[in-house]
Design a protein around this motif. Structure first.
Motif, PDB file in Angstrom:
ATOM      1  N   MET A 763       0.831  -1.205   0.000  1.00 12.70           N
ATOM      2  CA  MET A 763       0.000   0.000   0.000  1.00 12.70           C
ATOM      3  C   MET A 763       0.870   1.262   0.000  1.00 12.70           C
ATOM      4  O   MET A 763       0.543   2.252  -0.651  1.00 12.70           O
ATOM      5  CB  MET A 763      -0.927   0.010   1.213  1.00 12.70           C
ATOM      6  N   LEU A 764       1.988   1.232   0.703  1.00 17.32           N
ATOM      7  CA  LEU A 764       2.879   2.389   0.731  1.00 17.32           C
ATOM      8  C   LEU A 764       3.478   2.670  -0.646  1.00 17.32           C
ATOM      9  O   LEU A 764       3.748   3.817  -1.000  1.00 17.32           O
ATOM     10  CB  LEU A 764       3.994   2.170   1.757  1.00 17.32           C
ATOM     11  N   GLN A 765       3.672   1.613  -1.424  1.00 16.73           N
ATOM     12  CA  GLN A 765       4.247   1.778  -2.760  1.00 16.73           C
ATOM     13  C   GLN A 765       3.274   2.457  -3.721  1.00 16.73           C
ATOM     14  O   GLN A 765       3.673   2.957  -4.774  1.00 16.73           O
ATOM     15  CB  GLN A 765       4.649   0.416  -3.327  1.00 16.73           C
ATOM     16  N   LEU A 766       2.001   2.476  -3.377  1.00 18.23           N
ATOM     17  CA  LEU A 766       0.986   3.067  -4.245  1.00 18.23           C
ATOM     18  C   LEU A 766       0.726   4.538  -3.929  1.00 18.23           C
ATOM     19  O   LEU A 766      -0.141   5.163  -4.517  1.00 18.23           O
ATOM     20  CB  LEU A 766      -0.324   2.272  -4.126  1.00 18.23           C
ATOM     21  N   GLN A 767       1.457   5.081  -2.954  1.00 14.85           N
ATOM     22  CA  GLN A 767       1.309   6.487  -2.587  1.00 14.85           C
ATOM     23  C   GLN A 767       2.707   7.056  -2.344  1.00 14.85           C
ATOM     24  O   GLN A 767       3.661   6.583  -2.925  1.00 14.85           O
ATOM     25  CB  GLN A 767       0.399   6.606  -1.363  1.00 14.85           C
ATOM     26  N   ARG A 768       2.849   8.019  -1.488  1.00 17.25           N
ATOM     27  CA  ARG A 768       4.151   8.651  -1.299  1.00 17.25           C
ATOM     28  C   ARG A 768       5.015   7.962  -0.253  1.00 17.25           C
ATOM     29  O   ARG A 768       6.088   8.448   0.060  1.00 17.25           O
ATOM     30  CB  ARG A 768       3.974  10.126  -0.952  1.00 17.25           C
ATOM     31  N   GLY A 769       4.523   6.890   0.318  1.00 12.88           N
ATOM     32  CA  GLY A 769       5.353   6.102   1.202  1.00 12.88           C
ATOM     33  C   GLY A 769       5.295   6.480   2.661  1.00 12.88           C
ATOM     34  O   GLY A 769       5.967   5.862   3.493  1.00 12.88           O
ATOM     35  N   GLY A 770       4.506   7.479   3.016  1.00 10.79           N
ATOM     36  CA  GLY A 770       4.399   7.907   4.400  1.00 10.79           C
ATOM     37  C   GLY A 770       3.367   8.995   4.544  1.00 10.79           C
ATOM     38  O   GLY A 770       2.744   9.419   3.561  1.00 10.79           O
ATOM     39  N   PRO A 771       3.150   9.492   5.766  1.00 11.05           N
ATOM     40  CA  PRO A 771       2.118  10.498   6.001  1.00 11.05           C
ATOM     41  C   PRO A 771       2.400  11.796   5.247  1.00 11.05           C
ATOM     42  O   PRO A 771       3.538  12.271   5.190  1.00 11.05           O
ATOM     43  CB  PRO A 771       2.180  10.740   7.514  1.00 11.05           C
ATOM     44  N   ILE A 772       1.351  12.358   4.671  1.00 13.13           N
ATOM     45  CA  ILE A 772       1.441  13.643   3.987  1.00 13.13           C
ATOM     46  C   ILE A 772       0.306  14.543   4.451  1.00 13.13           C
ATOM     47  O   ILE A 772      -0.749  14.064   4.867  1.00 13.13           O
ATOM     48  CB  ILE A 772       1.388  13.500   2.453  1.00 13.13           C
ATOM     49  N   ILE A 773       0.534  15.823   4.406  1.00 10.57           N
ATOM     50  CA  ILE A 773      -0.516  16.797   4.659  1.00 10.57           C
ATOM     51  C   ILE A 773      -0.757  17.547   3.361  1.00 10.57           C
ATOM     52  O   ILE A 773       0.176  18.056   2.733  1.00 10.57           O
ATOM     53  CB  ILE A 773      -0.148  17.751   5.815  1.00 10.57           C
ATOM     54  N   GLU A 774      -1.992  17.565   2.910  1.00  7.32           N
ATOM     55  CA  GLU A 774      -2.344  18.250   1.677  1.00  7.32           C
ATOM     56  C   GLU A 774      -2.765  19.679   2.010  1.00  7.32           C
ATOM     57  O   GLU A 774      -3.546  19.909   2.940  1.00  7.32           O
ATOM     58  CB  GLU A 774      -3.472  17.507   0.958  1.00  7.32           C
ATOM     59  N   LEU A 775      -2.235  20.640   1.269  1.00  8.95           N
ATOM     60  CA  LEU A 775      -2.600  22.031   1.468  1.00  8.95           C
ATOM     61  C   LEU A 775      -2.579  22.769   0.142  1.00  8.95           C
ATOM     62  O   LEU A 775      -1.882  22.377  -0.795  1.00  8.95           O
ATOM     63  CB  LEU A 775      -1.708  22.711   2.494  1.00  8.95           C
TER      64      LEU A 775
END
Length: 875
Positions: A763-775
């Motif tokens: 699942m981490l490989q399908l996103q940025r690999g860690g927590p992100i904050i969108e702004l």
């Protein structure tokens, strides 16, 4: 440079005869014969056998996955050499509408079964909580530690100093119930979860007298107008999202109301970008249009709602029989009968039928009180109409929710004209402090238009797998009076030391009864700490006061990391259990595809062993009240299969079903007695002889009274607290304000189910690999933040270090972190996504009033995290 012939060039491109005309070339026989089998170019053919071995298996076991996701999907686990190698959707639901069901998380569950997160042995903490230092111990040592501490606390302080927590039982009833049954029999405190997680929509108990009732997702296709309001189904309801497409195929319009442009918006006909937390303003403005333009269903609201009920103009209280007769009842209410020209009492407690009565919806009237004086009364409908006209016109709402008055009017007219129409609500509008006002405003729309209790209509809240669907299991869970505790209140008190008005007045319980500190916690099937609002305050105020924290877990999550004992629980593949959901009408089972690995045990077996040990030690201590604990605990069965068969045999929804049947295939619950089930198919492939389940037909079709104080869908609440807060009618109140500039959203996402799968490699490989904050880039530029920078989000409650993702799908002033990230996935020395939240208790959600009385997960203050303000700075 080598020159190629046309034939060699085409051969190199791999162009077939179908592709030649696209290049303007007429294919000829000799050209086709020249295209050789590409496999002949490979001398090594061993890879074919490698693939045969890779995609082979010894046996297939039908089971389910469920992690409080509301999915309740069927899976076939493929076993090779005793190892679960992969899962595929079973597609064996008898109703084809539900085949197949599943998502990418379920398809990767084997990564947890054999992954590095797996808890293999009983572990005792030897370092500080959260430090990750452990000592392997035996099961006997673990049982002795827990039993001794439990009995010490029971003798010295009382068992109400022991707090048990496990979330939604429907996802694995036997595993949940084994611990709840222990809590009930031992006098321990059992914490609520549905309201604590803020999944409970408090508007439903307020208006309908139900915890939550929703249609099965197949019923979405029966609608002709669907508003997804704070519900991002494409990301958070993956197994059911296809029903939205099918609804559109059948002619429905899909509208999404959301502050962020999310994947569900891509599938909709109209996207309505609303200002965060202003949903009630929009809903009430739509209601104003419906009432002012007389688009409501007059016959429906006269029969099914309290809108014709009479209310005193001076006090705001319902007119009751006691007001006209000193010996009268407080629960007999009045409506104005236009034919008789008088107030008429509602004396039939068994039917909603009007029997020809012509009831007034509007107007003001005089009644003679018991004192002989005259008093002015009016109807709930009249009060609602005046309030909407005064405070909630579309132009007023436009200034609040940033949606044009023209669009608001258009939505109201379309919703009222469509038959049937529904609202699908998700966590987006429910996780606010004023979530009850959001609910009541939203629910008003299908109520006014006569859509509640009809297929394809209503207000359908799909968050939380609260639908147990085998009611007899409740009797097994709670064999005696239980010390139920609203977890929001428990957490608020034990982090602040403050008692709320509801506690002071005795409307809500608070444990320990002495008012001192809790001493011991047992957590299973859930990640309490990671998901807790006010996490930093809990770690500071509650955690240090616990003499022992025990966690049953198959993986080392945040709660396990901060526990004293971690007991290895079996995975979904290693036990038998039952599973149901609100989203379909089936009960099906987890099945033992493989034997429990290492020293893990199913939750039921862990509880069984622990109860036996506590009972034996209680006998040796002479503690008679617990000397027969195991005997009572095992009274309905000492194995999961026996317990389930007992429940099946004694529940009308499942009577006649057997454990062996449910292990093989899902069984549809028996709601449809007398309805034949033939194989004729209607449009879109749906059976024409049976409608999908939708709730409340017993009220709308059979006219049974609603389980509310008035016996109707109750729009008006005349308790003193509601009058004091000016919330007797649905209204709008702005989100909680504060000194920080950015509003915080924490929605459910596609790459996890709460915290589960948040640390999984695939699942981490399908996103940025860690927590992100969108702004929004505007907010980022003001703070000197570039995409993927390390940043810190912070406020007075705590802070967390994570990476920034710049996006225009959010308005300036709003930031978003998908929820569930484990504490250990954030930057060093910081909290997690809950570090910036706190616990707030809304006064209206702890009253004792008619049908609103405390009951576990039905009525009590909800946890909420959307009313969080913060700021972000570059790390």
């Amino acid at each position: 440079m080598k020159k190629y012939s046309r034939r060699e060039f085409l051969k190199g491109l791999g162009v077939t005869s179908l592709g030649l005309p696209l290049l303007g070339i007429e294919p000829k026989l000799d050209m086709l014969q020249s295209v050789d089998d590409p496999l002949k170019a490979y001398e090594y053919r061993g890879w074919e056998e490698l693939y045969r071995q890779m995609w082979g298996w010894d046996k297939v076991v039908r089971t389910t996955h469920s992690t409080n996701c509301t999915g309740s999907c069927g899976w076939n686990v493929q076993i090779k050499n005793g190892i679960a190698v992969r899962s595929e959707q079973s597609a064996d639901f008898p109703d084809p509408e539900y085949n197949p069901r599943g998502c990418q998380k379920g398809a990767s569950y084997e990564r947890y079964v054999y992954g590095p997160q797996r808890v293999k042995y009983p572990l005792k903490r030897v370092g500080e909580r959260g430090e990750g230092k452990w000592e392997r111990i035996s099961w006997d040592e673990a049982y002795d530690m827990i039993a001794d501490k439990f009995l010490d606390i029971a003798e010295k302080d009382g068992t109400d100093h022991v707090f048990l927590f496990s979330p939604i039982p429907a996802m694995s009833m036997v595993s949940a119930g084994a611990g709840f049954r222990f809590g009930s029999l031992s006098g321990s405190v059992v914490g609520s979860f549905y309201d604590w997680y803020c999944d409970l929509p408090p508007g439903e108990p307020m208006i309908w007298g139900y915890m939550t009732e929703t249609c099965e997702s197949w019923d979405w296709t029966n609608s002709r107008y669907i508003i997804l309001w704070g519900a991002n189904a494409v990301e958070s309801r993956i197994p059911d999202a296809h029903f939205l497409t099918e609804a559109r195929y059948k002619g429905a319009k899909i509208v999404v109301i959301s502050p962020d442009y999310n994947p569900t918006c891509l599938k909709a006909d109209q996207f309505v970008p609303i200002e965060d937390g202003t949903d009630a303003a929009l809903g009430l403005a739509m209601a104003q249009v419906i009432i002012s333009e007389k688009l409501y269903d007059t016959a429906y609201i006269k029969e099914q709602t309290d809108l014709p009920f009479l209310v005193f103009k001076n006090t705001g209280k319902y007119l009751r029989q006691r007001d006209l007769d000193p010996a009268g009842s407080e629960e007999v209410f009045y409506r104005w009968d236009l034919g008789a020209g008088a107030a008429k009492a509602i004396v039939d407690k068994h039917s909603l039928a009007l029997n020809g009565a012509n009831l007034a919806l509007e107007g003001e009237f005089q009644v003679k009180l018991a004192s002989g004086k005259q008093a002015a009364v009016t109807t709930v409908f009249e009060l609602l109409k005046k309030k909407l006209n005064a405070d909630h016109r579309p132009q007023q709402a436009e200034d609040i929710c940033k949606v044009s008055a023209q669009v608001i009017t258009q939505l109201a007219r379309e919703f009222a004209a469509a038959k049937p129409a529904m609202i699908i609500e998700g966590a987006g509008t429910n996780h606010w402090y004023h979530n009850d006002l959001n609910n009541r405003a939203q629910m008003l729309l299908p109520i006014l238009t006569g859509n509640v209790g009809k297929n394809g209509g209503g207000f359908n809240h799909y968050v939380g797998q609260e639908g147990l669907k085998v009611p007899k299991m409740n009797e097994w869970f709670w064999p005696v009076k239980t010390k139920w505790q609203n977890t929001t209140l428990w957490t608020y008190y034990h982090t602040t030391g403050k008692k709320t008005r509801g506690v002071e007045k005795g409307w809500m319980p608070l444990y320990p009864e002495k008012g001192d500190s809790n001493k011991m916690m047992i957590i299973w099937r859930g990640n309490f700490l990671n998901q807790a609002k006010g996490q930093e305050a809990i770690l500071k105020e509650i955690w240090p006061k616990q003499e022992l924290i025990v966690d049953f877990n198959y993986r080392m999550d945040t709660t396990a990391l901060y526990s004293d004992l971690v007991l290895p629980a079996a995975s979904y593949f290693e036990k038998f259990d039952l599973n149901t959901t609100d989203m379909h009408e089936y009960v099906h089972s987890f099945n033992e595809a493989i034997k429990p690995l290492w020293e893990s045990k199913p939750d039921f077996e862990i509880w069984k062993g622990l109860v036996q040990r506590i009972t034996a030690k209680a006998k040796s201590r002479g503690m008679t009240q617990l000397a027969d604990l195991y005997e009572r605990w095992a009274a309905n069965g000492d194995t999961p299969e026996k317990v389930v068969q007992w429940a099946f045999d004694n529940d009308p929804m499942t009577k006649g079903y057997t454990v062996e049947q449910v292990k093989k295939q899902p069984l549809r619950l028996k709601r449809y007695a007398g309805v034949t089930n033939d194989s004729r198919l209607g449009e879109s492939g749906f059976k024409v002889n049976r409608m999908a389940f939708t709730p409340f037909k017993e009220h709308t079709e059979h006219r049974e009274p609603w389980p509310t104080l008035t016996g109707r869908q109750q729009i008006y609440l005349d308790h003193d607290v509601f009058l004091e807060e000016k919330e007797q009618l649905p209204t709008y109140k702005s989100p909680v304000s504060g000194k920080y500039p950015l509003r915080y959203l924490s929605p459910h996402g596609r790459w996890s189910i709460h915290s589960t799968w948040r640390d999984l490699d695939w699942m981490l490989q399908l996103q940025r690999g860690g927590p992100i904050i969108e702004l929004n880039p505007v907010d980022a530029k003001e703070r000197g933040i570039a995409d993927n920078d390390w940043v810190v989000m912070f406020n007075e409650h705590g802070e967390s270090r994570l990476r920034a993702k710049l996006t225009y799908r959010l308005r300036p002033g709003t930031v978003m972190v998908y929820h569930g990230w484990e504490r250990y996935t954030f930057g060093e020395g910081s909290g997690n996504w809950q570090a910036v939240t706190t616990v707030r208790v809304k006064p209206t959600q702890e009253v004792n009033y008619g049908h609103l009385k405390f009951k576990l997960n039905y009525w009590g203050p909800t946890g909420n995290n959307r009313d969080t303000l913060l700021d972000v700075k570059k790390a």
